[in-house]
Design a protein around this motif. Structure first.
Motif, PDB file in Angstrom:
ATOM      1  N   GLY A  44       0.816  -1.203   0.000  1.00 46.12           N
ATOM      2  CA  GLY A  44       0.000   0.000   0.000  1.00 46.12           C
ATOM      3  C   GLY A  44       0.848   1.251   0.000  1.00 46.12           C
ATOM      4  N   PRO A  45       0.229   2.407  -0.205  1.00 47.94           N
ATOM      5  CA  PRO A  45       0.967   3.676  -0.173  1.00 47.94           C
ATOM      6  C   PRO A  45       1.627   3.898   1.180  1.00 47.94           C
ATOM      7  CG  PRO A  45      -1.239   3.983  -1.073  1.00 47.94           C
ATOM      8  CD  PRO A  45      -1.196   2.614  -0.492  1.00 47.94           C
ATOM      9  N   GLU A  46       2.786   4.532   1.130  1.00 47.61           N
ATOM     10  CA  GLU A  46       3.596   4.746   2.329  1.00 47.61           C
ATOM     11  C   GLU A  46       4.053   6.198   2.323  1.00 47.61           C
ATOM     12  OE1 GLU A  46       6.875   1.822   4.116  1.00 47.61           O
ATOM     13  OE2 GLU A  46       7.435   2.701   2.195  1.00 47.61           O
ATOM     14  N   TRP A  47       3.694   6.944   3.347  1.00 51.43           N
ATOM     15  CA  TRP A  47       4.109   8.339   3.446  1.00 51.43           C
ATOM     16  C   TRP A  47       5.626   8.434   3.619  1.00 51.43           C
ATOM     17  CZ3 TRP A  47       6.145  10.716   7.932  1.00 51.43           C
ATOM     18  CH2 TRP A  47       6.350  12.097   7.806  1.00 51.43           C
ATOM     19  N   VAL A  48       6.245   9.367   2.919  1.00 49.39           N
ATOM     20  CA  VAL A  48       7.694   9.539   2.987  1.00 49.39           C
ATOM     21  C   VAL A  48       8.071  10.862   3.648  1.00 49.39           C
ATOM     22  CG1 VAL A  48       9.790   9.814   1.594  1.00 49.39           C
ATOM     23  CG2 VAL A  48       8.080   8.109   0.944  1.00 49.39           C
ATOM     24  N   SER A  49       7.439  11.952   3.223  1.00 47.52           N
ATOM     25  CA  SER A  49       7.868  13.265   3.692  1.00 47.52           C
ATOM     26  C   SER A  49       6.758  14.281   3.473  1.00 47.52           C
ATOM     27  CB  SER A  49       9.111  13.700   2.915  1.00 47.52           C
ATOM     28  OG  SER A  49       9.487  15.023   3.232  1.00 47.52           O
ATOM     29  N   SER A  50       6.719  15.278   4.358  1.00 49.21           N
ATOM     30  CA  SER A  50       5.813  16.414   4.159  1.00 49.21           C
ATOM     31  C   SER A  50       6.550  17.695   4.501  1.00 49.21           C
ATOM     32  CB  SER A  50       4.572  16.294   5.054  1.00 49.21           C
ATOM     33  OG  SER A  50       3.733  15.260   4.625  1.00 49.21           O
ATOM     34  N   MET A  51       6.241  18.730   3.742  1.00 52.03           N
ATOM     35  CA  MET A  51       6.867  20.023   3.943  1.00 52.03           C
ATOM     36  C   MET A  51       5.785  21.087   4.014  1.00 52.03           C
ATOM     37  SD  MET A  51       9.623  21.919   1.465  1.00 52.03           S
ATOM     38  CE  MET A  51      10.974  20.992   2.161  1.00 52.03           C
ATOM     39  N   ASP A  52       5.921  22.018   4.976  1.00 50.46           N
ATOM     40  CA  ASP A  52       4.901  23.049   5.084  1.00 50.46           C
ATOM     41  C   ASP A  52       4.973  24.014   3.904  1.00 50.46           C
ATOM     42  OD1 ASP A  52       6.434  25.249   7.638  1.00 50.46           O
ATOM     43  OD2 ASP A  52       7.061  24.742   5.608  1.00 50.46           O
TER      44      ASP A  52
END
Length: 121
Positions: A44-52
């Motif tokens: 399944g999809p896997e979160w890697v990174s988020s940036m504001d």
């Protein structure tokens, strides 16, 4: 219309590097956080990174910390993911992703078409 277009994937040997980019259009890019998500074969999809929205705060999943660096160029409506020390387990399709409000659809989660990253010797 919101568009997210990823590029930069390819085949790389273990330990190598790749730089992914995501070109965004159709919304006020500088107002929104941007994320990278990946999906490995059969998973399944896997979160890697988020940036504001301003690029001042970036979060990473533990297994990429110290190896991946996200950045954004608001003037160019582009978000990047520099991936170093790649491992075979990083093989996946990588997507950029954002929750964007539009007058037509309200807030929706948008994905690009993805770019394939294959780490193999």
């Amino acid at each position: 219309e919101v568009h997210l277009v990823e590029s930069g994937g390819g085949l790389v040997q273990p330990g190598g590097s790749l730089r992914l980019s995501c070109a965004a259009s159709g919304f006020t890019f500088g107002n929104y956080a941007m994320s990278w998500v990946r999906q490995a074969p059969g998973k399944g999809p896997e979160w890697v990174s988020s940036m504001d929205n301003g690029g001042g705060t970036t979060n990473y999943v533990d297994f990429v910390k110290g190896r991946f660096t996200a950045s954004r160029e608001n003037h160019a409506t582009t978000v990047n993911l520099q991936m170093n020390s790649l491992k075979s387990e990083d093989t996946a399709v990588y997507y950029c992703n954002a929750d964007v409000w539009t007058s037509m659809s309200g807030t929706r989660n948008y994905w690009g078409q993805g770019t394939q990253v294959t780490v193999s010797s």
